[in-house]
Design a protein around this motif. Structure first.
Motif: not given
Length: 166
Positions: A136-152
């Protein structure tokens, strides 16, 4: 395991790097794979995959994937609502649709695509563009938002880009 790929092109060869990490929130990679290959074809507008796909497939031949593994590419999986696919879609087909493929792109592709999501990370006003197939691209969107790091750019994807240019 998640395997993220990036390729950087020099005059006469391509440097392809893969960073393997355990989950979307990982701060550090588990393993790094690299391979230099001759540049097989020139850049062709609208057919980027023809140049990069052989590099990724060649490096993937050195990795033993498991059923639950996910592959991330620097680019798009889908390009529009008409079924046109990008690098990630072609990779999914090359892998006989056995592994989910996620595309995380830094630059916007202008055609409308209902399967594309924008992700704003940190305080950046510039999004990342996410597409996926096999999950699911919606699931991936949330996962990418949660990836480590404070920048883009998430920490591991920034490292991947740096390693491919080294």
């Amino acid at each position: 395991m998640i395997y993220a790929f990036d390729t950087y092109y020099y005059e006469d060869y391509a440097n392809t790097v893969c960073i393997a990490f355990e989950d979307w929130t990982s701060e550090k990679e588990v393993e790094v794979f690299t391979e230099q290959t001759p540049v097989g074809s020139a850049y062709e507008s609208g057919a980027f995959y023809k140049r990069e796909l052989p590099c990724i497939v060649s490096l993937l031949d050195k990795i033993t994937l498991k059923h639950e593994d996910i592959i991330v590419v620097d680019g798009y999986v889908t390009l529009d609502n008409e079924g046109k696919i990008g690098l990630g879609g072609h990779l999914y087909e090359a892998l006989k649709e056995k592994f989910p493929v996620v595309g995380i792109a830094k630059n916007e592709f202008t055609t409308p695509d209902s399967q594309r999501r924008t992700v704003f990370r940190g305080e950046s006003k510039t999004p990342l563009f996410v597409t996926a197939i096999g999950m699911s691209v919606d699931e991936v969107q949330l996962k990418v938002e949660q990836m480590h790091g404070t920048y883009r750019m998430p920490t591991l994807l920034k490292k991947l880009d740096q390693l491919s240019r080294a």
